[in-house]
Motif scaffolding. Structure first.
Motif, PDB file in Angstrom:
ATOM      1  N   PHE A   1       0.875  -1.174   0.000  1.00  0.00           N
ATOM      2  CA  PHE A   1       0.000   0.000   0.000  1.00  0.00           C
ATOM      3  C   PHE A   1       0.909   1.220   0.000  1.00  0.00           C
ATOM      4  O   PHE A   1       1.734   1.397   0.891  1.00  0.00           O
ATOM      5  N   ALA A   2       0.777   2.075  -1.025  1.00  0.00           N
ATOM      6  CA  ALA A   2       1.703   3.196  -1.200  1.00  0.00           C
ATOM      7  C   ALA A   2       1.463   4.328  -0.225  1.00  0.00           C
ATOM      8  O   ALA A   2       2.314   5.207  -0.068  1.00  0.00           O
ATOM      9  N   GLY A   3       0.329   4.329   0.424  1.00  0.00           N
ATOM     10  CA  GLY A   3       0.023   5.412   1.342  1.00  0.00           C
ATOM     11  C   GLY A   3      -0.693   6.545   0.635  1.00  0.00           C
ATOM     12  O   GLY A   3      -0.863   6.555  -0.590  1.00  0.00           O
ATOM     13  N   ASP A   4      -1.123   7.513   1.381  1.00  0.00           N
ATOM     14  CA  ASP A   4      -1.705   8.723   0.819  1.00  0.00           C
ATOM     15  C   ASP A   4      -1.367   9.888   1.733  1.00  0.00           C
ATOM     16  O   ASP A   4      -0.477   9.768   2.595  1.00  0.00           O
ATOM     17  N   ALA A   5      -2.033  10.993   1.540  1.00  0.00           N
ATOM     18  CA  ALA A   5      -1.658  12.206   2.259  1.00  0.00           C
ATOM     19  C   ALA A   5      -1.754  12.061   3.770  1.00  0.00           C
ATOM     20  O   ALA A   5      -1.042  12.754   4.507  1.00  0.00           O
ATOM     21  N   ARG A   6      -2.622  11.176   4.250  1.00  0.00           N
ATOM     22  CA  ARG A   6      -2.809  11.064   5.696  1.00  0.00           C
ATOM     23  C   ARG A   6      -2.575   9.656   6.229  1.00  0.00           C
ATOM     24  O   ARG A   6      -2.528   9.465   7.438  1.00  0.00           O
ATOM     25  N   SER A   7      -2.456   8.687   5.361  1.00  0.00           N
ATOM     26  CA  SER A   7      -2.273   7.290   5.780  1.00  0.00           C
ATOM     27  C   SER A   7      -0.877   6.828   5.384  1.00  0.00           C
ATOM     28  O   SER A   7      -0.455   7.004   4.238  1.00  0.00           O
ATOM     29  N   ALA A   8      -0.179   6.220   6.317  1.00  0.00           N
ATOM     30  CA  ALA A   8       1.196   5.790   6.065  1.00  0.00           C
ATOM     31  C   ALA A   8       1.228   4.601   5.109  1.00  0.00           C
ATOM     32  O   ALA A   8       0.288   3.811   5.038  1.00  0.00           O
ATOM     33  N   SER A   9       2.318   4.497   4.374  1.00  0.00           N
ATOM     34  CA  SER A   9       2.511   3.346   3.500  1.00  0.00           C
ATOM     35  C   SER A   9       2.709   2.088   4.343  1.00  0.00           C
ATOM     36  O   SER A   9       3.102   2.150   5.512  1.00  0.00           O
ATOM     37  N   LYS A  10       2.443   0.937   3.745  1.00  0.00           N
ATOM     38  CA  LYS A  10       2.596  -0.325   4.490  1.00  0.00           C
ATOM     39  C   LYS A  10       2.891  -1.436   3.488  1.00  0.00           C
ATOM     40  O   LYS A  10       2.311  -1.484   2.390  1.00  0.00           O
ATOM     41  N   THR A  11       3.782  -2.337   3.884  1.00  0.00           N
ATOM     42  CA  THR A  11       4.115  -3.515   3.088  1.00  0.00           C
ATOM     43  C   THR A  11       4.105  -4.735   3.999  1.00  0.00           C
ATOM     44  O   THR A  11       4.704  -4.708   5.085  1.00  0.00           O
ATOM     45  N   VAL A  12       3.411  -5.784   3.567  1.00  0.00           N
ATOM     46  CA  VAL A  12       3.406  -7.029   4.336  1.00  0.00           C
ATOM     47  C   VAL A  12       3.718  -8.185   3.394  1.00  0.00           C
ATOM     48  O   VAL A  12       3.457  -8.116   2.190  1.00  0.00           O
ATOM     49  N   LYS A  13       4.260  -9.265   3.978  1.00  0.00           N
ATOM     50  CA  LYS A  13       4.616 -10.439   3.186  1.00  0.00           C
ATOM     51  C   LYS A  13       4.062 -11.703   3.822  1.00  0.00           C
ATOM     52  O   LYS A  13       3.934 -11.796   5.044  1.00  0.00           O
ATOM     53  N   ALA A  14       3.754 -12.649   2.968  1.00  0.00           N
ATOM     54  CA  ALA A  14       3.361 -13.985   3.425  1.00  0.00           C
ATOM     55  C   ALA A  14       4.104 -15.000   2.580  1.00  0.00           C
ATOM     56  O   ALA A  14       4.091 -14.916   1.349  1.00  0.00           O
ATOM     57  N   THR A  15       4.758 -15.938   3.237  1.00  0.00           N
ATOM     58  CA  THR A  15       5.466 -16.995   2.514  1.00  0.00           C
ATOM     59  C   THR A  15       4.747 -18.316   2.754  1.00  0.00           C
ATOM     60  O   THR A  15       4.576 -18.748   3.902  1.00  0.00           O
ATOM     61  N   ALA A  16       4.315 -18.916   1.664  1.00  0.00           N
ATOM     62  CA  ALA A  16       3.669 -20.228   1.723  1.00  0.00           C
ATOM     63  C   ALA A  16       4.561 -21.237   1.022  1.00  0.00           C
ATOM     64  O   ALA A  16       5.394 -20.877   0.187  1.00  0.00           O
ATOM     65  N   TYR A  17       4.354 -22.515   1.338  1.00  0.00           N
ATOM     66  CA  TYR A  17       5.295 -23.540   0.896  1.00  0.00           C
ATOM     67  C   TYR A  17       4.588 -24.589   0.063  1.00  0.00           C
ATOM     68  O   TYR A  17       3.417 -24.922   0.300  1.00  0.00           O
ATOM     69  N   ALA A  18       5.310 -25.132  -0.910  1.00  0.00           N
ATOM     70  CA  ALA A  18       4.744 -26.119  -1.832  1.00  0.00           C
ATOM     71  C   ALA A  18       5.613 -27.366  -1.856  1.00  0.00           C
ATOM     72  O   ALA A  18       6.842 -27.287  -1.962  1.00  0.00           O
ATOM     73  N   LYS A  19       4.948 -28.528  -1.757  1.00  0.00           N
ATOM     74  CA  LYS A  19       5.658 -29.790  -1.903  1.00  0.00           C
ATOM     75  C   LYS A  19       5.941 -30.061  -3.375  1.00  0.00           C
ATOM     76  O   LYS A  19       5.473 -29.340  -4.252  1.00  0.00           O
TER      77      LYS A  19
END
Length: 655
Positions: A521-539
């Motif tokens: 989320f790049a953020g806007d004039a009043r809301s801070a930017s945020k980056t989250v990650k999720a790592t999932a695994y595959a057999k």
């Protein structure tokens, strides 16, 4: 257990695993010049063009004021000196290889006329004065002065116009109006000033101040023909200012870093000098009569030296707005364009708080500094750049105090990095300048989540990853990036869009590898930017088949492949392929109600994901055994999938 261990050791010592594979993507600038040598430079102020001769390349290259190639004038054998007419209509080029002076029309940058100077004349240097083209011609040890009037329909070449003089090397010629100055370079330097208004050179003065008599490399004549600056060997390291009327010394310009070897005088009298300096300053700019330079330039200085300015490699634009320099180094020859070199440099600075609260007033200060005082009443323009105004929003002008300081206040409406820029437009004696400072303005923290972090899936499972965005000010757009493990699969933006009414945005991933999904989320004039990650695994997909058995039968509820003891079982493993991947085979033996490890070994997969392993050796009868293939993250040669164990394959040897 000693008996069991001994039995397993005997079994494995007599057993060999034989493997085989089944098998079948605008400020000061510097621009490289397409020349192999340098002769001379001339500037056309009407069309904003720069002409540079290349003697070895037999051509003149034409660039714009930024150094971009505009045209090439070819077929000019050994072309050397260049001279431009006062109206900038014509550039004359001395072309010794053709015994000619060539006229280049500046409106088209093409050779418009060739004026033969006579067989074996070899014109070397030239100048335009009194409506005529003057040139030095000949070979060592005898060079002479000639001229012609290009306005004549058939110009007459007038040679040997100084019949009592001959020069060992072709002297430099410089002109202004009807004044022609001849300068002798080298160990015994000299100057001679002529009035050529009548078409015949009339000597006004000849000689040389003692301070400049040795090793003059270049000289420049002012636009009013009243002053000469000689790039000569005055000690310690200074150019010599000379009065044209009597050739007396009027001052010196110290350059610190070796003998000057190029000189140029701007229309307002500003003086540019250069030295041949690998490890020091290259160009020095002086105001008339000054003892110290107010600007210096140093190019590409490093441990092995730096670029050097060519001899006779400086010239001003006719209006003094730019200084042009020919610089050479290991990487080639460059045209360096220096803007505002005739004006004092100004440094602009802005000092704002490091952090601020959005919607609350902040105060900032600034200052203009220069070696020459900034005029009283000067102003700076203040601009705020933020998320809502990425191209900048003017906050008006502020008056600079007598000490060069200014101040301003603002109430930042947007959060994030907010930059305040102060721009000073300059004046007749001061160059423009700008300074800036950035403030971290507070924004509300943003809630952003992503599901399935740490989850493990079977190979090829379609998994929907969902980002959930909490409340924000305006922006509701989220980016979803998918980055499968492995260097062959780059991180890829797969979806950009506004979240739905529930705040969600989803993308489906085919889980063939361990994968990291990132929500941004790049953020806007009043809301801070945020980056989250999720790592999932595959057999991986893995299966093993057994062949060469004579029957299949159950022992208890488990199916076994039965082999005669002289038959070698064949295990064919199929597994998801990845470059240089191996699978592991584990062998176990059943004894007194428990399975015991009998060893393991890795085998490389074929490019079709298959391998064939034959169990050879002496096979003892009466033992229940089992074998399985597995992918072990890291140990199998890569880490793009999660550890996966295949199904056991059971077998039994009989007589």
């Amino acid at each position: 257990m000693r008996t069991v261990a001994t039995a397993l050791a005997v079994l494995f010592s007599s057993t060999a695993l034989a493997a085989g594979t089944v098998g079948p993507a605008a400020a000061d600038s510097s621009t490289a010049l397409s020349i192999s040598s340098y002769g001379d430079i001339a500037v056309d102020g009407v069309h904003k063009r720069v002409y540079i001769s290349d003697p070895a390349g037999n051509k003149v290259v034409v660039t714009d004021y930024a150094g971009k190639l505009v045209a090439t004038v070819p077929d000019l054998s050994g072309v050397r000196d260049l001279a431009i007419t006062p109206d900038s209509r014509t550039v004359y080029a001395a072309v010794p290889g053709e015994d000619a002076v060539v006229a280049i029309e500046t409106s088209t940058s093409t050779a418009a006329a060739r004026y033969s100077t006579g067989e074996n004349t070899d014109p070397q240097t030239l100048a335009v004065a009194g409506g005529r083209v003057w040139f030095m011609y000949g070979q060592q040890p005898s060079h002479h002065l000639g001229s012609f009037d290009p306005a004549q329909s058939t110009p007459e070449m007038v040679l040997d116009q100084l019949p009592d003089l001959g020069f060992y090397d072709a002297p430099e010629l410089e002109s202004a109006g009807s004044t022609l100055v001849i300068g002798i370079h080298g160990t015994w330097s000299g100057l001679a000033v002529y009035d050529v208004s009548s078409g015949t050179p009339v000597l006004r003065k000849q000689g040389m101040p003692a301070e400049a008599a040795n090793y003059m490399n270049d000289f420049a004549l002012s636009a009013d023909a009243k002053q000469i600056v000689a790039a000569s060997g005055e000690s310690p390291y200074a150019a010599t200012a000379i009065n044209t009327d009597d050739l007396s010394r009027t001052g010196g310009y110290p350059v610190e870093a070796g003998n000057p070897h190029s000189a140029a005088i701007a229309p307002d009298g500003t003086i540019a000098l250069s030295t041949f300096s690998w490890y020091d300053k290259d160009i020095f700019i002086f105001k008339p009569g000054a003892k110290t330079p107010y600007r210096t330039y140093t190019y590409d200085l490093n441990t092995s030296g730096g670029d050097t300015i060519a001899g006779q490699g400086l010239t001003w634009a006719p209006d003094g707005s730019k200084l042009f320099a020919i610089a050479s180094g290991n990487s080639g020859t460059y045209l360096r364009v220096l803007d505002n070199a005739t004006r004092y440099p100004v440094k602009a600075s802005v000092s704002a708080p490091a952090k601020a609260t959005r919607g609350k007033k902040l105060s900032a200060t600034g200052k203009l500094t220069s070696d020459k005082s900034i005029p009283a009443g000067s102003t700076v323009t203040i601009t705020r750049t933020d998320i809502d105004s990425p191209k900048g929003k003017s906050l008006g002008t502020k008056t600079v105090s007598s000490s060069g300081t200014f101040s301003f206040t603002d109430v930042p409406p947007a959060g994030g990095n907010v930059t305040y820029t102060a721009q000073y437009g300059g004046d007749a004696t001061h160059a423009p300048a700008s300074g800036k400072d950035t403030v971290a303005v507070s924004r509300t923290a943003t809630s952003l989540t992503l599901n399935h972090n740490g989850s493990l899936y079977s190979y090829g499972t379609d998994v929907s990853f969902t980002a959930h965005l909490g409340s924000t000010y305006k922006n509701r757009t989220v980016e979803l990036w998918v980055n499968p493990f492995g260097s062959d699969k780059p991180n890829k933006l797969v979806k950009t869009g506004k979240v739905n009414s529930k705040g969600n945005l989803s993308t489906t991933v085919d889980m063939t590898r361990d994968t990291t999904v990132t929500a941004v989320f790049a953020g806007d004039a009043r809301s801070a930017s945020k980056t989250v990650k999720a790592t999932a695994y595959a057999k991986v997909k893995v299966s093993t088949s057994v062949s060469k058995q004579y029957k299949t039968a159950k022992i208890g509820s488990t199916s076994y492949a039965y082999f005669h003891k002289k038959t070698n079982p064949v295990f064919t493993t199929t597994m998801t392929y990845y470059k240089n991947r191996s699978h592991r085979l584990n062998l176990e033996i059943y004894y007194q109600g428990k399975w015991y490890d009998a060893g393991s070994q890795y085998f490389k997969l074929g490019t079709n994901g298959k391998s064939v392993v034959t169990l050879t050796g002496t096979h003892d009868t009466g033992y229940r055994m089992r074998m399985r293939a597995s992918y072990i993250n890291g140990s199998s040669g890569d880490n793009v999938n999660s550890t996966t164990y295949g199904a056991w394959k059971y077998f039994y040897f009989t007589k």
